[in-house]
Design a protein around this motif. Structure first.
Motif, short mmCIF file in Angstrom:
data_model
loop_
_atom_site.label_atom_id
_atom_site.label_comp_id
_atom_site.label_asym_id
_atom_site.label_seq_id
_atom_site.Cartn_x
_atom_site.Cartn_y
_atom_site.Cartn_z
N SER A 758 8.23 -1.57 -6.67
CA SER A 758 8.39 -0.16 -6.35
C SER A 758 9.74 0.33 -6.88
O SER A 758 10.70 -0.44 -6.99
N PHE A 759 9.82 1.65 -7.18
CA PHE A 759 11.02 2.17 -7.83
C PHE A 759 11.92 3.00 -6.92
O PHE A 759 13.14 2.95 -7.02
N ASN A 760 11.33 3.81 -6.07
CA ASN A 760 12.16 4.79 -5.36
C ASN A 760 11.82 4.89 -3.88
O ASN A 760 11.67 5.99 -3.34
N GLY A 761 11.65 3.76 -3.23
CA GLY A 761 11.34 3.77 -1.81
C GLY A 761 12.47 4.37 -0.98
O GLY A 761 13.65 4.20 -1.29
N GLY A 762 12.10 5.07 0.09
CA GLY A 762 13.09 5.67 0.97
C GLY A 762 13.29 4.87 2.23
O GLY A 762 12.87 3.71 2.34
N GLN A 763 13.89 5.50 3.21
CA GLN A 763 14.17 4.83 4.48
C GLN A 763 12.87 4.45 5.19
O GLN A 763 11.90 5.23 5.20
N PHE A 764 12.82 3.28 5.73
CA PHE A 764 11.68 2.71 6.46
C PHE A 764 10.51 2.31 5.56
O PHE A 764 9.52 1.75 6.05
N GLU A 765 10.55 2.63 4.28
CA GLU A 765 9.42 2.36 3.38
C GLU A 765 9.59 0.95 2.79
O GLU A 765 10.15 0.77 1.71
N ASP A 766 9.12 -0.03 3.55
CA ASP A 766 9.32 -1.43 3.18
C ASP A 766 8.53 -1.78 1.92
O ASP A 766 7.38 -1.38 1.74
N ARG A 767 9.16 -2.60 1.07
CA ARG A 767 8.55 -3.00 -0.19
C ARG A 767 7.92 -4.38 -0.07
O ARG A 767 8.35 -5.20 0.73
N GLU A 768 6.94 -4.63 -0.91
CA GLU A 768 6.24 -5.91 -0.88
C GLU A 768 5.74 -6.18 -2.31
O GLU A 768 4.80 -5.55 -2.78
N MET A 769 6.33 -7.14 -2.99
CA MET A 769 6.02 -7.35 -4.41
C MET A 769 4.66 -8.00 -4.61
O MET A 769 3.87 -7.58 -5.46
N PHE A 770 4.35 -9.06 -3.84
CA PHE A 770 3.07 -9.75 -4.01
C PHE A 770 2.13 -9.34 -2.89
O PHE A 770 2.49 -9.39 -1.71
N GLN A 771 0.91 -8.94 -3.24
CA GLN A 771 -0.07 -8.52 -2.26
C GLN A 771 -1.44 -9.09 -2.63
O GLN A 771 -1.72 -9.30 -3.81
N PHE A 772 -2.25 -9.32 -1.64
CA PHE A 772 -3.60 -9.82 -1.90
C PHE A 772 -4.53 -9.33 -0.81
O PHE A 772 -4.10 -8.98 0.29
N THR A 773 -5.81 -9.32 -1.13
CA THR A 773 -6.82 -8.96 -0.14
C THR A 773 -8.15 -9.54 -0.57
O THR A 773 -8.39 -9.79 -1.75
N LEU A 774 -9.04 -9.76 0.37
CA LEU A 774 -10.39 -10.26 0.12
C LEU A 774 -11.38 -9.22 0.60
O LEU A 774 -11.30 -8.76 1.73
N GLY A 775 -12.29 -8.82 -0.30
CA GLY A 775 -13.33 -7.87 0.07
C GLY A 775 -13.01 -6.45 -0.30
O GLY A 775 -13.64 -5.52 0.19
N GLN A 776 -12.04 -6.23 -1.19
CA GLN A 776 -11.68 -4.88 -1.59
C GLN A 776 -11.24 -4.91 -3.04
O GLN A 776 -10.53 -5.81 -3.47
N THR A 777 -11.68 -3.95 -3.83
CA THR A 777 -11.23 -3.84 -5.22
C THR A 777 -10.28 -2.66 -5.34
O THR A 777 -10.29 -1.75 -4.52
N PHE A 778 -9.46 -2.69 -6.38
CA PHE A 778 -8.52 -1.58 -6.56
C PHE A 778 -8.79 -0.86 -7.87
O PHE A 778 -9.50 -1.35 -8.72
#
Length: 778
Positions: A758-778
Motif C-alpha cells: 500500500s502507498f498512502n495509508g492513513g491513521q488506523f489503516e493497517d497494512r498487510e502485504m501478504f494475503q490469502f483466502t479460500l473460496g473467493q476470486t479477485f
C-alpha cells in the motif's frame, strides 16, 4: 549403393540361368523375420512358369524394391528356383541426445512418419534423409551452427540401435536489418512493423533478435500489408537476402523493395450468383469510390460478405475480390465475385463429451435449430452460451457434411465437463475469519439437470450460518429463471475488524430473472428478513442512534432489482469481454426501518499485443446508500466496507473508511460508510508452464478505493466532524496499492493469494502485504 547391389545380383544370376526352364517348385532361404508370404507376393515368378534370365532379373528388382533385403541371389537347383536373401536388420531402439528445442517425442513421431521406428526394418537411405531433414529444421529456426550425426550399433539377432547426436549450436542473432528502396517511409517506421529486430531492451523476454525464416516471412507479409493498406497497390518485395557471419552466430538481413505509386478505388461492383440483393450486399462494403485503396478493407469486406452468406445458410460460400487497373493509372476498379454454393441446412445438432449433463440442458442453450438453414453466427452463439454455463472446461464446435448430400450438415459440439459444484465437510483457516468449520453442498448442475442447489452449515469465530438455495435457470422454456433462498446467520462483526455489534438474521428471498437479450438480463426479487441487533456496552453514537436500548428487533421487507449485461468469454477467470450490472435494493414501506442502496459494478478486458495470453483488466465498483422516510441515514449494518480482497489489497480487511466516534482512549473500530468508490487495473500474465492454464490466473494489480460518508458525525456545537477517517466523497482521499496476485481453481474451490504494497495509508489503516483466502476470486 542399392543400384550397385542390383547390378551385382543380376550379373551373378546370368550365367546360372542361361537356359530357360519350367519352375516345379520355389525354395526361399535366409529369411528370419520376414514371412514367406511377403517374398512370394513380391516375386513375379510362380510354379509352372517358364523362367529365363529376363524373368529372373525382374524378380530380383521386385524383391529389392520391398526394401526388406540387403542382398538377393536367385539360383537353380534342377527345376527348383532357389531364392537366397539376406534380411536388413530391424531397429531395436532409437536414442536421441542433445536436443532441447525440439522434443524427443516430436522427433520420434516425425521419424515414425518417415518409416523409421522401433521394430521397423533399418533403411540407411531413410535414416540419412531424416538426419538431413532435422538439420534443415534447425537451420530454418536460425541454428546455423547445428549438426546432426548418427551411429548404427549392431545388436544380436540381426538388430541395430540408432544413436543420434544433436548439436543445436547457438541460435543466430540478428545484427542488422537493411531496407533498400524505401523513399516514402523511413527505416524506423517500417521496422516497427517487424517482430524481428536487432538486440534491444525487450530481447531477453521476447527473443525478437533471434532469427528464423518463418518469422522473417511473417514480417515480410506485414511489410507488404503496411504498404498495400496505404494505397500502394503495386508494392512488391523484390528480394530478401540473408548473410551469415563466419562463426555462424550472426545474421544480416537485406530487403529490396519497390514502393510504386498510390492508388485510389474506382468503381466497386459485384459479379457471380447474387443470391442476396445487391443493395443489401453493398451495406457490407468498407471501400468506396475515390478513397485510398486498402487491402485490409478489401479483405474485411470479403469476409463480411462471406459471413453474411454463411448466416443465410450458404455455409460454403466463396467470395473473391478482383482488381482491374492500368499500370500508372492510379486507380483500381474492384469487383467481388460471389459463389454462394448450395444453401445448407442443419440435419442434426449433436453433443459429445457430456457424460453427466443431460442433452436437454445443452440443447436449450442452442440458437441454431435443426432442419433450419445453417447460420455461422448462431452456431458460434451456441458455443459461447455453453461456455458461459460454467459446466465445461472447454467447448468446441465443428461442422460435418452429411454423406451423400450436398445441402446438409451436422453440427457437433464437443464439451469437456468440469466439476460444477462441491460436497465437502471442511476445516479451514483464513487470516480475517480465523478457524472455519463447515458442511457445504453447492451444485450448479444438480444431477446434470442444469439447476443449482445449495445447502450450507458453517461456523467460524465470527459467524454461524445455515442456508438453503435453489435456482432453475429455465423455469420457463424461454429462459425465465426462478429461485429461492432461506438463511439464518448469527454474526459478531467485532471479530472481523468492524465495529462491536452483532446480528441474528432469519430471512427468505424469492427471485426471478428475465433475459432481455443474448447478453443482458434483469433480475428482481422480494424477501423478508428478521434482524435482531445487539450492541456493545460502549456503543458509538452511530450505533446508539439506531439501537438506543442496546437490543432492537427489525422486520424488513426487501425488494431488489438488478440489470446486467455480460460479454465475458467464460464464467470463471475470464480473459476477454466485459460486464456491467446495476443493482438497486430497498427496504420497502412497512419495514421497521427504510433505506435504499444503489451499486454499480463494471469490468472490461483488453488485449495486450506483447503476448496472446496477456490481457488488461479494468474494474470499478461504486455504491451509494441512504435512509428513507423516518430513517435519517443508511443503517450502519448496511454500510459499505473496503480493504483486503475484492477491494484494495495491501490493506487489512475492512480497515478503510469511517470509524466509530467517541472511542476515547481505545482505537475506534471501522463502521463503514454510505459511499463506496473502488477501481482497479490488472495485467493478466501468461502461465504456459502450467499443465492447465485455464485453472490458474496470475496478475499484476493496481488497486484504488475508499469508503466515504455523506453524513459524518459532527460536534453539535462547533459543527466539526468528530468521526475518525470520515470524509465526503473525494478522489483525493483514495487509497492505493500495487502487487502481484494468483488465483487457482483447485478441487477445494478457488484459492487466492496476493503480495501487495500500500502507498498512502492513513491513521488506523493497517497494512498487510501478504494475503490469502479460500473460496473467493479477485
Amino acid at each position: 549403393m542399392r543400384k550397385l547391389l542390383i547390378l551385382l545380383a543380376l550379373a551373378y544370376c546370368g550365367p546360372l540361368l542361361a537356359q530357360t526352364f519350367v519352375v516345379e517348385d520355389i525354395r526361399i532361404e535366409g529369411i528370419q523375420r520376414v514371412s514367406p508370404g511377403s517374398v512370394f507376393s513380391a516375386l513375379p515368378a510362380r510354379v509352372g512358369d517358364t523362367v529365363d534370365t529376363t524373368r529372373v532379373q525382374s524378380s530380383i528388382r521386385s524383391l529389392f524394391a520391398t526394401g526388406l533385403f540387403s542382398d538377393i541371389r536367385i539360383e537353380r537347383d534342377g527345376n527348383v528356383l532357389v531364392v537366397r536373401v539376406a534380411e536388413r536388420p530391424a531397429i531395436a531402439d532409437i536414442n536421441i541426445e542433445g536436443n532441447k528445442i525440439i522434443k524427443t517425442e516430436d522427433l520420434l513421431v516425425s521419424m515414425n512418419d518417415a518409416g523409421l521406428a522401433e521394430g521397423q526394418i533399418m533403411q540407411p537411405a531413410t535414416l540419412e534423409a531424416v538426419a538431413r531433414s532435422l538439420g534443415q529444421e534447425y537451420v530454418a529456426q536460425g541454428h546455423y551452427g547445428s549438426s546432426v550425426s548418427y551411429e548404427i550399433v549392431e545388436q544380436p539377432l540381426n538388430r541395430v540401435s540408432i544413436e543420434m547426436e544433436v548439436d543445436e549450436g547457438k541460435k543466430a542473432r540478428i545484427e542488422q536489418i537493411n531496407i533498400i528502396g524505401n523513399e516514402l517511409f523511413d527505416d524506423k517506421e517500417l521496422l516497427d512493423q517487424f517482430e524481428l529486430g536487432t538486440t534491444n531492451w525487450r530481447s531477453w523476454a521476447t527473443g525478437n533478435n533471434k532469427y528464423s525464416r518463418e518469422s522473417l516471412n511473417g514480417d515480410l507479409d506485414r511489410l507488404e500489408s503496411f504498404y498495400r493498406d496505404r494505397g500502394y497497390f503495386e508494392f512488391v518485395i523484390d528480394s530478401s537476402q540473408i548473410a551469415i557471419s563466419p562463426n555462424r552466430e550472426s545474421v544480416y538481413i537485406t530487403i529490396n523493395l519497390s514502393e510504386g505509386d498510390i492508388y485510389r478505388v474506382g468503381e466497386v461492383g459485384f459479379m457471380g450468383d447474387l443470391v442476396l440483393e445487391e443493395e443489401e450486399l453493398r451495406r457490407y462494403l468498407l471501400v468506396a469510390d475515390g478513397q485510398v485503396y486498402s487491402q485490409a478493407l478489401v479483405s474485411a469486406t470479403r469476409d463480411l460478405i462471406v459471413n453474411r452468406l454463411a448466416n443465410a445458410g450458404y455455409t460454403f460460400a466463396e467470395v473473391e475480390d478482383i482488381a482491374e487497373f492500368e499500370e500508372g493509372s492510379g486507380e483500381v476498379d474492384l469487383s467481388f465475385f460471389v459463389n454462394p454454393g448450395q444453401r445448407v441446412y442443419v440435419r442434426r445438432v449433436e453433443f459429445r463429451g457430456n457424460l453427466r449433463t443431460e442433452d436437454e440442458v445443452l440443447r436449450r442453450e442452442m440458437r441454431q435449430l435443426e432442419s433450419a438453414p445453417a447460420s455461422d453466427s448462431l452456431i458460434e452463439l451456441g458455443k459461447i452460451r455453453l461456455d458461459r454455463t460454467g459446466f465445461f472446461r472447454e467447448v468446441t464446435s465443428e461442422i460435418e457434411p452429411v454423406a451423400g448430400t450436398q445441402d446438409q450438415i451436422d453440427v457437433i459440439y464437443n464439451v469437456d465437463e468440469q466439476a460444477s459444484g462441491s460436497l465437502s465437510a471442511s476445516v479451514g483457516y483464513a487470516q480475517v475469519t480465523g478457524l472455519l468449520l463447515g458442511f457445504n453442498l453447492q451444485e450448479n448442475n444438480f444431477l446434470g439437470s442444469g439447476n443449482s442447489v445449495g445447502i450450507g452449515i458453517n461456523k467460524s469465530t465470527f459467524q454461524n450460518s445455515y442456508s438453503l438455495n435453489y435456482t432453475n435457470p429455465y423455469f420457463t422454456p424461454d429462459g425465465v429463471s426462478a429461485g429461492f433462498s432461506l438463511y439464518s446467520r448469527s454474526t459478531d462483526y467485532g471479530e472481523i475488524n468492524v465495529s462491536t455489534f452483532s446480528t441474528d438474521v432469519l430471512g427468505l428471498n424469492v427471485n426471478f430473472g428475465y433475459p432481455l437479450s443474448e447478453i443482458s438480463s434483469i433480475r428482481y426479487g422480494a424477501g423478508y428478513e428478521r434482524l435482531d441487533l445487539s450492541t456493545g456496552v460502549f456503543a458509538s453514537p452511530e450505533i446508539r442512534a439506531l439501537a438506543p436500548s442496546g437490543n432492537e428487533v427489525f422486520n424488513l421487507y426487501k425488494l431488489d432489482l438488478t440489470i446486467g449485461r455480460s460479454t465475458l468469454n467464460r464464467g470463471i477467470l475470464p480473459t476477454a469481454g466485459s460486464s456491467q450490472n446495476i443493482g438497486f435494493e430497498v427496504a420497502a414501506p412497512g419495514s421497521d426501518i427504510s433505506y435504499a442502496k444503489l451499486t454499480v459494478n463494471a469490468q472490461a478486458f483488453f488485449d495486450i499485443p506483447l503476448h496472446r495470453d496477456m490481457a488488461l483488466k479494468l474494474r470499478s465498483r461504486i455504491g451509494y446508500g441512504e435512509g428513507l422516510g423516518d430513517t435519517e441515514r443508511l443503517p450502519f449494518f448496511e454500510n459499505y466496507y473496503a480493504g483486503g480482497f475484492g477491494s484494495v489489497r495491501g490493506f487489512e480487511s475492512n480497515v478503510l473508511g469511517p470509524r466509530e466516534s467517541g472511542g476515547g482512549s481505545f482505537e475506534p473500530d471501522p463502521i463503514g460508510g454510505n459511499v463506496l468508490l473502488l477501481y482497479g487495473a490488472e495485467i493478466i500474465l501468461p502461465t504456459p508452464f502450467l499443465p492447465d492454464p485455464r485453472s490458474t490466473q496470475a496478475v499484476l494489480f493496481f488497486d484504488a478505493g475508499n469508503v466515504f460518508d455523506t453524513n459524518c458525525t459532527t460536534n453539535p456545537t462547533t459543527g466539526a466532524v468528530v468521526q475518525p477517517n470520515c470524509f465526503e466523497p473525494s478522489y483525493k482521499e483514495l487509497r492505493y496499492s500495487a502487487g502481484i496476485g494468483v488465483t487457482w481453481i483447485s478441487g477445494f474451490g478457488p484459492m487466492s493469494f496476493s503480495f501487495g504494497r500500500s502507498f498512502n495509508g492513513g491513521q488506523f489503516e493497517d497494512r498487510e502485504m501478504f494475503q490469502f483466502t479460500l473460496g473467493q476470486t479477485f
